[in-house]
Motif scaffolding. Structure first.
Motif, PDB file in Angstrom:
ATOM      1  N   THR A   6      10.972  -7.410  -0.598  1.00 56.83           N
ATOM      2  CA  THR A   6      11.436  -7.701  -2.017  1.00 56.83           C
ATOM      3  C   THR A   6      10.738  -6.975  -3.122  1.00 56.83           C
ATOM      4  OG1 THR A   6       9.842  -9.420  -2.490  1.00 56.83           O
ATOM      5  CG2 THR A   6      11.880 -10.190  -1.333  1.00 56.83           C
ATOM      6  N   VAL A   7      11.247  -6.879  -4.214  1.00 58.46           N
ATOM      7  CA  VAL A   7      10.613  -6.602  -5.403  1.00 58.46           C
ATOM      8  C   VAL A   7       9.500  -7.468  -5.909  1.00 58.46           C
ATOM      9  CG1 VAL A   7      12.249  -5.093  -6.398  1.00 58.46           C
ATOM     10  CG2 VAL A   7      12.090  -7.430  -7.194  1.00 58.46           C
ATOM     11  N   PRO A   8       8.497  -7.200  -6.558  1.00 58.71           N
ATOM     12  CA  PRO A   8       7.517  -8.217  -6.906  1.00 58.71           C
ATOM     13  C   PRO A   8       7.919  -9.588  -7.530  1.00 58.71           C
ATOM     14  CG  PRO A   8       6.851  -6.123  -7.808  1.00 58.71           C
ATOM     15  CD  PRO A   8       8.390  -6.164  -7.271  1.00 58.71           C
ATOM     16  N   TYR A   9       7.035 -10.552  -7.310  1.00 63.65           N
ATOM     17  CA  TYR A   9       7.164 -12.099  -8.005  1.00 63.65           C
ATOM     18  C   TYR A   9       8.600 -12.826  -7.748  1.00 63.65           C
ATOM     19  CZ  TYR A   9       5.271  -8.897 -11.436  1.00 63.65           C
ATOM     20  OH  TYR A   9       4.292  -8.126 -11.969  1.00 63.65           O
ATOM     21  N   TRP A  10       8.831 -12.769  -6.195  1.00 60.81           N
ATOM     22  CA  TRP A  10       9.600 -13.733  -5.373  1.00 60.81           C
ATOM     23  C   TRP A  10       8.889 -14.507  -4.461  1.00 60.81           C
ATOM     24  CZ3 TRP A  10      14.729 -14.522  -6.429  1.00 60.81           C
ATOM     25  CH2 TRP A  10      15.337 -13.594  -7.349  1.00 60.81           C
TER      26      TRP A  10
ATOM     27  N   GLU B  99       0.949  -1.055  -0.038  1.00 56.87           N
ATOM     28  CA  GLU B  99      -0.257   0.125   0.024  1.00 56.87           C
ATOM     29  C   GLU B  99       0.988   1.223   0.153  1.00 56.87           C
ATOM     30  OE1 GLU B  99      -2.526  -0.361   3.411  1.00 56.87           O
ATOM     31  OE2 GLU B  99      -3.671  -1.887   2.458  1.00 56.87           O
ATOM     32  N   HIS B 100       2.095   0.978  -0.101  1.00 57.94           N
ATOM     33  CA  HIS B 100       3.131   2.321  -0.080  1.00 57.94           C
ATOM     34  C   HIS B 100       3.303   2.698  -1.576  1.00 57.94           C
ATOM     35  CE1 HIS B 100       6.571   4.639   0.391  1.00 57.94           C
ATOM     36  NE2 HIS B 100       6.701   4.465   1.927  1.00 57.94           N
ATOM     37  N   PRO B 101       3.182   4.187  -1.597  1.00 62.49           N
ATOM     38  CA  PRO B 101       3.150   4.729  -3.083  1.00 62.49           C
ATOM     39  C   PRO B 101       4.438   4.626  -3.780  1.00 62.49           C
ATOM     40  CG  PRO B 101       3.129   6.328  -1.286  1.00 62.49           C
ATOM     41  CD  PRO B 101       2.766   5.056  -0.704  1.00 62.49           C
ATOM     42  N   ASP B 102       5.553   4.196  -2.975  1.00 62.56           N
ATOM     43  CA  ASP B 102       6.938   4.274  -3.502  1.00 62.56           C
ATOM     44  C   ASP B 102       7.437   2.602  -3.562  1.00 62.56           C
ATOM     45  OD1 ASP B 102       7.059   7.143  -3.709  1.00 62.56           O
ATOM     46  OD2 ASP B 102       7.915   7.092  -1.497  1.00 62.56           O
ATOM     47  N   TYR B 103       6.845   2.016  -3.319  1.00 59.37           N
ATOM     48  CA  TYR B 103       7.181   0.395  -3.422  1.00 59.37           C
ATOM     49  C   TYR B 103       6.015  -0.352  -4.114  1.00 59.37           C
ATOM     50  CZ  TYR B 103      10.868   2.019  -0.258  1.00 59.37           C
ATOM     51  OH  TYR B 103      12.016   2.668   0.253  1.00 59.37           O
ATOM     52  N   PHE B 104       5.879  -0.266  -5.274  1.00 59.69           N
ATOM     53  CA  PHE B 104       4.973  -1.296  -6.123  1.00 59.69           C
ATOM     54  C   PHE B 104       3.658  -1.180  -5.507  1.00 59.69           C
ATOM     55  CE2 PHE B 104       9.486  -2.559  -6.205  1.00 59.69           C
ATOM     56  CZ  PHE B 104       9.726  -2.564  -7.672  1.00 59.69           C
TER      57      PHE B 104
ATOM     58  N   ASP C 142       2.712   1.892 -15.224  1.00 55.74           N
ATOM     59  CA  ASP C 142       4.359   2.110 -14.843  1.00 55.74           C
ATOM     60  C   ASP C 142       4.751   1.601 -13.497  1.00 55.74           C
ATOM     61  OD1 ASP C 142       4.786   3.831 -17.057  1.00 55.74           O
ATOM     62  OD2 ASP C 142       3.993   5.633 -16.052  1.00 55.74           O
ATOM     63  N   PHE C 143       5.912   1.146 -13.495  1.00 59.14           N
ATOM     64  CA  PHE C 143       6.357   0.491 -12.414  1.00 59.14           C
ATOM     65  C   PHE C 143       7.600   0.738 -11.990  1.00 59.14           C
ATOM     66  CE2 PHE C 143       3.333  -2.876 -13.895  1.00 59.14           C
ATOM     67  CZ  PHE C 143       2.909  -3.548 -12.727  1.00 59.14           C
TER      68      PHE C 143
END
Length: 462
Positions: free
Chosen positions: A205-209, A88-93, A164-165
């Protein structure tokens, strides 16, 4: 601005409860006594070992490998947790499912390794104690990059059909930017001004891990499954580099003294000084002879040093201490100018009537406190030293303490569970062993390690 990631000055690292006087017990430099030669290759691959300056039966050690710390429950469970949540953080995906993890590393070594070291040392008649580094610095290796700091740059973005990501970057020791393929945020801190072996951390992490990390954690697999507990080395590694003082008490040179010639030359020098010699006079003359001896050996002593890097002042001081210890210089109190007395009335205060004792050889005399000119300590040459036979004497100069930089490597491995399940130690054969074979490769680049090892004194504390 400091490029250090984590810094912490340690008063001691305590692994085994012990009471040792630091004044009489300290690690000795391995070039003087290499105790590692007395231990097996297996143990040397897991520990740095040092002898003691005073006790030949005492061995100091620093673990080469650490592990995830135990939690504080007392049930021997790992200090680690992992799960996932939608950002839910605007700066983290925002809107993406990210994996979060948190835990702590313990630099004190692996329990099985410690037991092996203790047993083998006992068989050899040794006692073991943890070395006490004076400082430490912890480096993080993220996505194979020795990072300059734990601050990631997530200000960039890429355009996709789904929008945009943000794209995150880490910075290496040279300040170069690298894509952060694993973490979007990582935090860690060593407690300051405390004796700590605990390196806490937490990250996102970034997504998809999620699926990959579930496989590494053996999610939904038995705790003893052979595939459970794989390490995260290609994603995150940690190394703590210690500053450990070792004592170096080996002579750095030797002097051969022809006492009759030396005394004769000093007497000639003294005769040119009616008020006898000061310490500065004596050291200045010795310094002249040292310079001559190092070039042509045309001095009242023969000088041999074991290094081409000779510090004239240090050698001079060492020779002065040798000659002073042989009582070549006889102390005498002399008036370099006539003393002037001031009459002290009978009604004067006690402090004004005070008399100052002055030693002159075996005689002590008193000088009134009101004397304007005080006697000064000078030295005469003890001519009886000319009767001493020619001598070879070792010279000790230069630093008596050398700083070494052992390092403790740590990784996330041998864990099972997570995602609302308790994280436990994996119980497969590889994890029940000390699994040191998985931990032999370096955890930090040569450049990053050299940057720490060869920094100037004082740079660690800014």
């Amino acid at each position: 601005m400091s490029n250090n990631i984590l810094k912490n000055t340690l008063h001691s690292l305590i692994l085994i409860s012990a009471s040792i006087s630091a004044a009489i017990a300290a690690p000795i430099d391995p070039s003087i006594r290499n105790v590692e030669a007395e231990f097996t290759n297996e143990l040397v691959s897991k520990f740095y070992l040092y002898g003691d300056t005073e006790d030949p039966n005492l061995i100091w050690f620093v673990p080469k490998f650490g592990t995830i710390a135990r939690d504080i429950t007392g049930f021997n469970q790992p200090e680690f947790d992992i799960g996932s949540t939608y950002s839910e953080h605007p700066d983290y995906f925002p809107g993406e499912e990210l994996v979060w993890f948190s835990g702590a590393f313990d630099t004190r070594g692996l329990e099985n390794d410690m037991q092996l070291l203790s047993q083998y040392a006992s068989q050899k008649g040794y006692r073991i104690y943890a070395a006490k580094p004076k400082a430490a610095e912890t480096f993080f290796v993220i996505d194979g990059v020795d990072v300059q700091s734990l601050d990631l740059d997530c200000s960039g973005s890429i355009s996709t059909p789904n929008g945009d990501f943000p794209v995150c970057y880490v910075f290496d020791q040279q300040g170069r930017k690298h894509p952060a393929e694993f973490v979007a945020k990582l935090e860690s801190k060593l407690p300051e001004n405390t004796m700590s072996h605990y390196v806490g951390f937490r990250g996102i992490t970034v997504p998809y891990w999620k699926q990959t990390l579930k496989e590494l954690m053996g999610y939904n697999l038995p705790v003893n499954d052979p595939t459970v507990g794989q390490n995260w080395d290609d994603k995150i590694q940690v190394v703590t580099v210690w500053e450990l003082d070792t004592h170096y008490n080996r002579p750095r040179g030797r002097i051969n003294i022809n006492w009759p010639d030396l005394v004769y030359q000093f007497v000639l020098f003294q005769n040119a000084h009616p008020a006898l010699l000061t310490v500065s006079d004596i050291q200045r003359k010795i310094r002249e002879w040292v310079k001559t001896a190092l070039v042509a050996q045309n001095a009242p002593f023969y000088l041999h040093t074991y290094s081409a890097d000779n510090d004239i002042n240090l050698i001079t001081d060492a020779i002065y201490k040798v000659l002073k210890g042989r009582q070549l210089f006889a102390p005498q109190w002399v008036f370099t100018r006539n003393p002037i007395h001031t009459n002290v009335p009978a009604t004067a205060k006690r402090s004004e009537q005070r008399m100052i004792p002055i030693a002159n050889g075996s005689i002590t005399f008193f000088v009134p406190a009101t004397v304007v000119a005080k006697p000064e300590l000078r030295f005469a040459i003890n001519r009886s030293a000319a009767n001493l036979p020619r001598q070879d004497i070792d010279l000790y100069f230069g630093p008596s303490i050398l700083t070494v930089n052992p390092q403790t490597n740590m990784s996330i491995e041998c864990l099972h569970g997570g995602w609302n399940l308790p994280v436990r130690w994996a119980q497969n054969p590889a994890c029940l062993d000390t699994y040191s074979l998985n931990m032999q490769r370096p955890r930090i680049s040569r450049e990053a390690l050299q940057k720490f090892m060869y920094r100037k004194p004082g740079e660690l504390s800014h």
